[in-house]
Design an enzyme around this catalytic site. Structure first.
Site, mmCIF file in Angstrom:
data_model
loop_
_atom_site.group_PDB
_atom_site.id
_atom_site.type_symbol
_atom_site.label_atom_id
_atom_site.label_comp_id
_atom_site.label_asym_id
_atom_site.label_seq_id
_atom_site.Cartn_x
_atom_site.Cartn_y
_atom_site.Cartn_z
ATOM 1 N N LYS A 59 -10.183 -7.750 7.447
ATOM 2 C CA LYS A 59 -9.129 -7.400 8.400
ATOM 3 C C LYS A 59 -9.501 -8.048 9.721
ATOM 4 C CE LYS A 59 -7.672 -2.968 6.487
ATOM 5 N NZ LYS A 59 -7.896 -1.513 6.517
ATOM 6 N N LYS A 78 -3.361 4.938 -2.035
ATOM 7 C CA LYS A 78 -4.338 5.679 -1.253
ATOM 8 C C LYS A 78 -4.745 6.889 -2.084
ATOM 9 C CE LYS A 78 -4.257 3.391 2.745
ATOM 10 N NZ LYS A 78 -5.453 2.804 3.387
ATOM 11 N N LYS A 102 -1.255 -0.811 -4.236
ATOM 12 C CA LYS A 102 -2.479 -0.115 -3.842
ATOM 13 C C LYS A 102 -2.120 1.327 -3.570
ATOM 14 C CE LYS A 102 -4.754 -0.215 0.533
ATOM 15 N NZ LYS A 102 -5.585 -0.959 1.487
ATOM 16 N N ASP A 156 -7.560 2.908 -2.860
ATOM 17 C CA ASP A 156 -8.301 2.869 -1.598
ATOM 18 C C ASP A 156 -8.538 4.300 -1.137
ATOM 19 O OD1 ASP A 156 -9.393 2.388 0.882
ATOM 20 O OD2 ASP A 156 -7.601 1.442 1.738
ATOM 21 N N SER A 158 0.841 -1.192 0.000
ATOM 22 C CA SER A 158 0.000 0.000 0.000
ATOM 23 C C SER A 158 0.875 1.240 0.000
ATOM 24 C CB SER A 158 -0.889 -0.049 1.255
ATOM 25 O OG SER A 158 -1.623 1.144 1.380
ATOM 26 N N GLU A 181 -11.507 0.623 -3.600
ATOM 27 C CA GLU A 181 -11.817 0.238 -2.224
ATOM 28 C C GLU A 181 -12.402 1.414 -1.441
ATOM 29 O OE1 GLU A 181 -8.394 -1.385 -0.265
ATOM 30 O OE2 GLU A 181 -9.372 -1.480 1.686
ATOM 31 N N GLY A 205 -4.477 -4.858 6.147
ATOM 32 C CA GLY A 205 -3.669 -4.707 7.350
ATOM 33 C C GLY A 205 -3.928 -3.388 8.044
ATOM 34 N N ASP A 238 -14.191 -2.202 2.952
ATOM 35 C CA ASP A 238 -13.283 -2.395 4.080
ATOM 36 C C ASP A 238 -14.004 -1.872 5.330
ATOM 37 O OD1 ASP A 238 -11.242 -2.254 5.968
ATOM 38 O OD2 ASP A 238 -9.848 -1.112 4.758
#
Ligand code: MG
Length: 372
Positions: free
Chosen positions: A264, A165, A163, A190, A137, A215, A292, A240
Site C-alpha cells: 500500500k 474481511k 476479498k 483479510d 473487498s 491476509e 487500498g 499488510d
C-alpha cells in the site's frame, strides 16, 4: 533542481456510498488530506494522505497526520532542493513512522516530477502495464445472505477476485458460503490482525477452501506467529499492516512469515518506499498486489501507477471510485470496466482535483509558503 515553495493542505470529507465495517470499527464518511506542492518554477503536484480517522489500522489518525504535515513535513519539504523524488523522500524520512502523512508528500513530489518530465506517473516509476486487474473487498455484514448479495453484485461487475474481511465469529461460515456460491472466483480473506495465536485451529480450517491467501491474521508485530502459522498451512500468508518499512519486509522474508506481499502506497510512506519494496519482493519471487485505503481519486491514481510495475501479478484493490463514493474529488473518477482499470497514460498523476467540489467538501485548509 526542484525546490518546493508552497504547501497546501486540504482536509476533505466525502460520504461513503454505504457503511463499511471491519473487525474494529464502522464508518459512513471518510476524511482525507490532499497535499498540493508548488515548486519555485510554478510546477505543481497533488498527493493524498489517506489515513483512517482513528488509530485502528496503524497508529496514525487524520488529526495526527494534519499536525505532522503542518509542523514537520511541510517545513522539511520546503527546506531542500532535489532532482529526484527519492531525494526528498530521504529527507522526509527524518520523520519517524507517520507513513500515511509522508506518503501524501512523496506522492505529490512524484506527480510533480512526472508532470515536469512530460511522462505518466506509471512510466516515471518504471511501470509497463496499461491496465490493471482489480479485485474487490467485502466488509463484515450482518448476515451471510447479505454478504452473498454483495458478492453477487461485485462478481457481476466483473471484479476478478473477492476479498472477505474476517474476524473471530465471522470466518469459516461466510467463507464456506461464498466459496460454495462462487466456486471459480479467486477468493481471499483479510483479518486485519484480529486473531491471536490461540485461534490457530480456526485459521487452519480456512486452509481447506482453496483461498488465494490469508491476509494479516495476527497483529502487525507478530512476525513469529505468522511464520509459525505459515508452517502449518498451505494457503499463502499475505502481510499488510506488518510491513511499514523495508526492514520489516526483510525480517518477514527471513522468518518465512509471508508468501505474498500487499503493498500500500500509504502504509509504506509513499511511492519511493513502495518502489523499493516492490524491488525487494520481486527479487525474492513473491507475488505482489496493491492494497487500498479507500483512497479518493488522487491516491487511487497513485495506486494504479504503482500497480503497473511487473511484480504486481495479483489483482489489486483499486476498485472503481463508485464502489465507495457517489462523486469522487477528481474531475474524472477511476472506472472499473469488467475487472480492469486503465492506468492513466497522460503526463503526471493522471487525475486532477475538481477544485469547485474540493472547496465544497473541504473542512479545513492551510497554505504554507507563497507560491508564485
Ligand atoms: Mg489488509
Amino acid at each position: 533542481m526542484t525546490r518546493i515553495e508552497g504547501v497546501e493542505l486540504h482536509r476533505v470529507r466525502l460520504p461513503l456510498v454505504r457503511t463499511m465495517r471491519t473487525s474494529s470499527h464502522s464508518k459512513d464518511f471518510l476524511e482525507h488530506i490532499l497535499v498540493k506542492l508548488t515548486a519555485s518554477d510554478g510546477a505543481t503536484g497533488w498527493g493524498e494522505i489517506a489515513s483512517p480517522s482513528g488509530p485502528f489500522f496503524s497508529a496514525e489518525t487524520v488529526a495526527s497526520c494534519w499536525a505532522v504535515a503542518r509542523d514537520h513535513l511541510a517545513p522539511l519539504a520546503r527546506s531542500v532542493s532535489w532532482e529526484h523524488p527519492a531525494e526528498l523522500a530521504a529527507v522526509l524520512a527524518r520523520v519517524r513512522g507517520n507513513h500515511f502523512a509522508r506518503a501524501g508528500f512523496d506522492m505529490a513530489a512524484w506527480a510533480l516530477f512526472a508532470s515536469v518530465r512530460g511522462v505518466s506517473l506509471a512510466a516515471a516509476l518504471g511501470g509497463t502495464r496499461t491496465q490493471v486487474e482489480v479485485g474487490v473487498s467485502l466488509g463484515i455484514e450482518p448476515t451471510v445472505d447479505e454478504l452473498l448479495a454483495h458478492a453477487e453484485q461485485r462478481v457481476g461487475e466483473g471484479y476478478r477476485r473477492l476479498k472477505l474481511k474476517i474476524a473471530p465469529g465471522w470466518d469459516v461460515e461466510p467463507v464456506r458460503a461464498v466459496r460454495a456460491a462462487f466456486p471459480a472466483v479467486p477468493l481471499h480473506v483479510d483479518a486485519n490482525g484480529a486473531y491471536t495465536e490461540d485461534d490457530g485451529d480456526v485459521l487452519v480450517r480456512l486452509d481447506g477452501f482453496g483461498l488465494l491467501m490469508i491476509e494479516q491474521p495476527f497483529a502487525p508485530r507478530a512476525l513469529l506467529a505468522h511464520a509459525a502459522l505459515q508452517q502449518r498451512i498451505d494457503t499463502p500468508i499475505c502481510l499488510d499492516e506488518s510491513i511499514e518499512e523495508l526492514d520489516d519486509l526483510a525480517t518477514a522474508l527471513h522468518l518465512g512469515a509471508l508468501r505474498i506481499l500487499n503493498i500500500k502506497v500509504s502504509r509504506m510512506g509513499g511511492l519511493t518506499a513502495a518502489l523499493a519494496a516492490h524491488r525487494r519482493a520481486f527479487d525474492a519471487g513473491l507475488p505482489i498486489w496493491c492494497g487500498g485505503m479507500y483512497e479518493f481519486g488522487i491516491g487511487r491514481a497513485a495506486s494504479l501507477a504503482i500497480s503497473a510495475l511487473p511484480g504486481f501479478t495479483l489483482p489489486s484493490d483499486v476498485s472503481g471510485s463508485d464502489k465507495y463514493y457517489a462523486r469522487d474529488i477528481t474531475t474524472e473518477p477511476v472506472v472499473n470496466t469488467g475487472g480492469l482499470v486503465d492506468v492513466p497514460a497522460v503526463p503526471g498523476l493522471g487525475r486532477e482535483p475538481d477544485l469547485e467540489f474540493l472547496a465544497a467538501q473541504t473542512t479545513d485548509r492551510l497554505a504554507i509558503g507563497a507560491p508564485r
